[in-house]
Write an enzyme that holds these catalytic residues in place. Structure first.
Site, mmCIF file in Angstrom:
data_model
loop_
_atom_site.group_PDB
_atom_site.id
_atom_site.type_symbol
_atom_site.label_atom_id
_atom_site.label_comp_id
_atom_site.label_asym_id
_atom_site.label_seq_id
_atom_site.Cartn_x
_atom_site.Cartn_y
_atom_site.Cartn_z
ATOM 1 N N ALA A 78 -84.780 45.088 57.392
ATOM 2 C CA ALA A 78 -83.673 44.148 57.620
ATOM 3 C C ALA A 78 -84.158 42.721 57.415
ATOM 4 C CB ALA A 78 -83.111 44.317 59.031
ATOM 5 N N ASP A 79 -83.244 41.869 57.025
ATOM 6 C CA ASP A 79 -83.576 40.455 56.876
ATOM 7 C C ASP A 79 -82.293 39.633 57.042
ATOM 8 O OD1 ASP A 79 -85.978 38.674 56.032
ATOM 9 O OD2 ASP A 79 -84.278 37.853 54.927
ATOM 10 N N GLN A 80 -82.489 38.385 57.401
ATOM 11 C CA GLN A 80 -81.354 37.480 57.580
ATOM 12 C C GLN A 80 -81.689 36.114 57.018
ATOM 13 O OE1 GLN A 80 -80.291 35.845 61.572
ATOM 14 N NE2 GLN A 80 -78.412 37.025 61.306
#
Length: 202
Positions: A78-80
């Site tokens: 996951a990344d943001q």
């Protein structure tokens, strides 16, 4: 009680406590194994500039990195990213940079792009990205200082210098997007994928 039906725990390729909490609260059996990749180097090499594409790339690379080390395991990456117009923000290095970022974001609308990817045996099985629009209220220097005093070192652990699930909620006047996107994990689409893989009891 877990609803996870995999033979082995789901791996989260992240050290994010918020993401792990979301998965555990949803009844999944999770272990964390952060992906040791140079995110800025990966981003630079890709040539990508769109925030959503960058978040998707990094989520995918994290999942693939760990899946190659753990054969047969399902791995979630996951990344943001946070973007104010064309400008992207990273986690602040300290209080001074946090204050600078909050000063730039105050009174404006920024976007959080949250991406998730699932890999197994070095192959991407699933990917998704979602967006939340965050309207931060106008803040005086005194209000920013007061927030930083109370939030402490937590401001350096997330992009934008805030955690909406904590004191950061006081910084906003309007939010468009789901709670999971804001916390950095498009959870509903991820659960739908895992359900399709017959990995969930519900």
């Amino acid at each position: 009680m877990t609803i996870w039906r995999g033979q082995q725990k789901l791996i989260l390729a992240s050290q994010s406590r918020a993401r792990k909490m979301l998965l555990e609260n949803a009844g999944l059996d999770v272990e964390t194994l952060p992906a040791d990749i140079d995110e800025r180097a990966v981003q630079k090499k890709s040539g990508l500039s769109a925030p959503g594409e960058i978040a998707s790339l990094l989520a995918r690379e994290k999942a693939l990195f760990i899946s190659r080390q753990r054969p047969g395991r399902y791995v979630v990456g996951a990344d943001q990213t946070l973007a104010l117009g064309q400008r992207m923000f990273s986690k602040p290095a300290g209080r001074a940079q946090a204050a600078e970022q909050l000063g730039l974001l105050a009174g404006k609308v920024h976007e959080l792009h949250s991406a998730v990817s699932v890999a197994r045996d070095g192959k991407t099985l699933f990917a998704d990205v979602s967006v939340a629009r965050m309207s931060m209220r106008r803040l005086s220097e005194g209000e920013i200082d007061a927030y930083l005093d109370h939030a402490g070192t937590a401001v350096t652990t997330s992009v934008g210098a805030y955690q909406l699930e904590g004191l950061g909620v006081h910084l906003f006047e309007r939010i468009e997007g789901d709670h999971f996107t804001i916390l950095g994990l498009p959870l509903l689409s991820l659960l739908a994928f895992l359900r399709g893989e017959r990995l969930l009891a519900v």
